[in-house]
Design a protein around this motif. Structure first.
Motif, PDB file in Angstrom:
ATOM      1  N   PHE A 241     -16.503  -2.977 -18.401  1.00 25.04           N
ATOM      2  CA  PHE A 241     -17.602  -3.881 -18.792  1.00 25.04           C
ATOM      3  C   PHE A 241     -17.425  -4.383 -20.222  1.00 25.04           C
ATOM      4  CE2 PHE A 241     -19.075  -0.392 -21.198  1.00 25.04           C
ATOM      5  CZ  PHE A 241     -18.866   0.732 -20.407  1.00 25.04           C
ATOM      6  N   GLU A 242     -16.508  -3.791 -20.974  1.00 21.15           N
ATOM      7  CA  GLU A 242     -16.310  -4.166 -22.371  1.00 21.15           C
ATOM      8  C   GLU A 242     -15.662  -5.545 -22.471  1.00 21.15           C
ATOM      9  OE1 GLU A 242     -17.265  -2.527 -25.389  1.00 21.15           O
ATOM     10  OE2 GLU A 242     -16.844  -4.648 -25.705  1.00 21.15           O
ATOM     11  N   THR A 245     -12.486  -6.391 -26.116  1.00 16.83           N
ATOM     12  CA  THR A 245     -11.052  -6.333 -25.878  1.00 16.83           C
ATOM     13  C   THR A 245     -10.748  -6.994 -24.537  1.00 16.83           C
ATOM     14  OG1 THR A 245     -11.454  -4.121 -25.016  1.00 16.83           O
ATOM     15  CG2 THR A 245     -10.527  -4.257 -27.233  1.00 16.83           C
ATOM     16  N   ARG A 246      -9.506  -7.475 -24.397  1.00 14.07           N
ATOM     17  CA  ARG A 246      -9.111  -8.160 -23.152  1.00 14.07           C
ATOM     18  C   ARG A 246      -9.205  -7.198 -21.963  1.00 14.07           C
ATOM     19  NH1 ARG A 246      -3.320 -11.417 -22.448  1.00 14.07           N
ATOM     20  NH2 ARG A 246      -3.642 -11.969 -20.270  1.00 14.07           N
ATOM     21  N   ASN A 247      -8.759  -5.956 -22.194  1.00 15.33           N
ATOM     22  CA  ASN A 247      -8.874  -4.872 -21.207  1.00 15.33           C
ATOM     23  C   ASN A 247      -9.233  -3.610 -21.976  1.00 15.33           C
ATOM     24  OD1 ASN A 247      -7.760  -6.046 -18.554  1.00 15.33           O
ATOM     25  ND2 ASN A 247      -6.207  -6.648 -20.043  1.00 15.33           N
ATOM     26  N   THR A 248      -9.369  -2.507 -21.292  1.00 15.32           N
ATOM     27  CA  THR A 248      -9.628  -1.242 -21.972  1.00 15.32           C
ATOM     28  C   THR A 248      -8.420  -0.352 -21.756  1.00 15.32           C
ATOM     29  OG1 THR A 248     -12.014  -1.443 -21.653  1.00 15.32           O
ATOM     30  CG2 THR A 248     -11.157   0.780 -22.026  1.00 15.32           C
ATOM     31  N   LEU A 249      -7.760   0.028 -22.847  1.00 18.99           N
ATOM     32  CA  LEU A 249      -6.568   0.865 -22.705  1.00 18.99           C
ATOM     33  C   LEU A 249      -6.981   2.257 -22.234  1.00 18.99           C
ATOM     34  CD1 LEU A 249      -3.548   1.331 -22.967  1.00 18.99           C
ATOM     35  CD2 LEU A 249      -3.876   1.841 -25.380  1.00 18.99           C
ATOM     36  N   ASP A 250      -6.450   2.649 -21.107  1.00 21.57           N
ATOM     37  CA  ASP A 250      -6.791   3.957 -20.540  1.00 21.57           C
ATOM     38  C   ASP A 250      -5.792   4.988 -21.074  1.00 21.57           C
ATOM     39  OD1 ASP A 250      -7.621   6.081 -19.045  1.00 21.57           O
ATOM     40  OD2 ASP A 250      -7.150   5.190 -17.083  1.00 21.57           O
ATOM     41  N   ILE A 251      -6.094   5.489 -22.262  1.00 23.96           N
ATOM     42  CA  ILE A 251      -5.189   6.459 -22.910  1.00 23.96           C
ATOM     43  C   ILE A 251      -5.071   7.725 -22.069  1.00 23.96           C
ATOM     44  CG2 ILE A 251      -5.005   8.031 -24.908  1.00 23.96           C
ATOM     45  CD1 ILE A 251      -4.211   5.434 -25.910  1.00 23.96           C
ATOM     46  N   SER A 252      -6.187   8.109 -21.443  1.00 23.96           N
ATOM     47  CA  SER A 252      -6.158   9.356 -20.662  1.00 23.96           C
ATOM     48  C   SER A 252      -5.208   9.254 -19.467  1.00 23.96           C
ATOM     49  CB  SER A 252      -7.562   9.737 -20.201  1.00 23.96           C
ATOM     50  OG  SER A 252      -8.094   8.691 -19.418  1.00 23.96           O
ATOM     51  N   ALA A 253      -4.930   8.015 -19.047  1.00 28.08           N
ATOM     52  CA  ALA A 253      -4.001   7.849 -17.910  1.00 28.08           C
ATOM     53  C   ALA A 253      -2.602   8.342 -18.271  1.00 28.08           C
ATOM     54  CB  ALA A 253      -3.932   6.379 -17.487  1.00 28.08           C
ATOM     55  N   ILE A 254      -2.263   8.321 -19.554  1.00 25.39           N
ATOM     56  CA  ILE A 254      -0.884   8.679 -19.938  1.00 25.39           C
ATOM     57  C   ILE A 254      -0.596  10.157 -19.612  1.00 25.39           C
ATOM     58  CG2 ILE A 254       0.835   8.724 -21.802  1.00 25.39           C
ATOM     59  CD1 ILE A 254      -1.108   6.575 -23.195  1.00 25.39           C
ATOM     60  N   PRO A 255      -1.350  11.117 -20.217  1.00 26.30           N
ATOM     61  CA  PRO A 255      -1.064  12.511 -19.851  1.00 26.30           C
ATOM     62  C   PRO A 255      -1.363  12.807 -18.389  1.00 26.30           C
ATOM     63  CG  PRO A 255      -2.996  12.365 -21.283  1.00 26.30           C
ATOM     64  CD  PRO A 255      -2.387  11.004 -21.251  1.00 26.30           C
TER      65      PRO A 255
END
Ligand code: PEP
Ligand code: MN
Length: 335
Positions: A241-242, A245-255
């Motif tokens: 919904f933000e 930013t163009r998208n929301t970086l899903d940092i948690s997806a990395i680990p």
């Protein structure tokens, strides 16, 4: 997979279900309780369609105990995969930085950017020739001419090149492209994925705009199931919904993806944020979260870029970003 049967289920329908499962080499363990009967399916259940079973009259519910992806699953391949892109390794401690413009605009532009990102420490050059644009009136990329210019930049700098393929008909043009990118919009173009699975070339698979982690891994599975196990995954932000930013970086997806899969995971902070000043902090965050690399949009003249200028950083900002990454990953094998 666990199948919970309805009370008073029809015995003949149950026999049919069991016979069908056995025909797929699935063993069925039946637990009969006072009220409920539960089937435990043992074997390669990745080929069993859970929805089909769920829809049967005699079935109350189906629970998955195993992920539906097998080749991409770390459970069956505990060690990290290292993908070799024309000599540049990605994964298992080999941190790889890919940089270049969103789109190839001219020979001077791509060769100039290639020289500067190489000097700053990029291990590969990116450049789009076929651009998936929201508007049909927006710049669509230089197509075949763009690929030719990218090949000149490869020849001049020796950097392996990455470019997006949007349709399998474009494949002949990509013969000398070292890493084929499947863009976010094509993550679930299953016919494309299946064809790319027959190639002997590494694939960079970007996460779809609104795709779950499981969907990303299932798309990797498509490529791998067709025979090509050289897949690099890319987290590039998802729709939320933000709107800042163009998208929301899903940092948690990395680990998380690295826990679920043995495939290397790189991050695209450019498309994830859409804002050039956020590219460095998100790159550092991605590296700290365990990413195996970055793909960054770099342009010599961002305000005049034909595509994605607002999220592109200059060669000087890129050099500073690489220095920051080196500071937090002193032991990584490659930049
Ligand atoms: C790109 O990398 O040029 C691109 C279009 O990215 P995405 O598919 O992630 O939007
Ligand atoms: Mn772009």
């Amino acid at each position: 997979m666990i199948v919970i049967l309805k009370e008073n289920h029809d015995k003949r329908q149950l026999d049919n279900l069991i016979a069908w499962l056995k025909s797929m080499d699935i063993n069925v363990h039946i637990s009969e309780g006072i009220r409920q009967t539960v089937l435990g399916l043992i074997g390669d259940t990745s080929i069993v369609d859970a929805d089909l079973i769920r829809a049967l009259d005699i079935v109350e519910d189906v629970k998955l105990v195993q992920e539906p992806y097998k080749k991409a699953n770390r459970k069956f391949h505990p060690q990290d995969t290292v993908v070799d892109v024309s000599g540049v390794k990605v994964g298992a401690g080999h941190f790889c930085i890919i940089a270049g413009p969103c789109s190839i605009e001219s020979e001077e532009q791509i060769c100039g950017i290639a020289r500067s990102v190489k000097q700053a420490g990029a291990a590969m050059l990116r450049g789009g020739a076929f651009k998936p644009r929201t508007s049909p009136y927006a710049f669509q990329g230089l197509r075949a001419n763009g690929i030719e210019m990218l090949l000149l930049a490869k020849k001049e700098t020796g950097l392996p090149i990455v470019s997006e393929i949007m349709d399998i008909s474009q494949l002949p043009l990509f013969e000398e492209v070292d890493l084929l990118q499947v863009g976010a919009r094509n993550m679930q173009n299953f016919e494309l994925l299946k064809e790319l699975g027959t190639l002997d070339k590494p694939i960079l698979l970007k996460r779809g705009l609104s795709s779950t982690i499981q969907e990303l891994l299932m798309s990797a599975e498509y490529i791998m199931a067709s025979g090509n196990e050289n897949v690099i995954l890319c987290e590039r932000g998802i729709r939320t919904f933000e709107t800042y930013t163009r998208n929301t970086l899903d940092i948690s997806a990395i680990p998380l993806v690295k826990e679920l899969s043995h495939l290397p995971v790189i991050v695209d902070p450019s498309h994830a944020t859409g804002i050039s000043r956020l590219v460095k902090p998100m790159s550092v965050a991605a590296a700290a979260a365990g990413a195996d690399g970055l793909i960054i949009e770099v342009h010599n003249d961002p305000p005049h870029a034909l595509c994605d200028g607002v999220q592109s950083i200059t060669p000087a900002a890129f050099a500073d970003l690489v220095a920051n990454i080196k500071a937090i990953l002193p032991n990584a094998h490659h930049y």
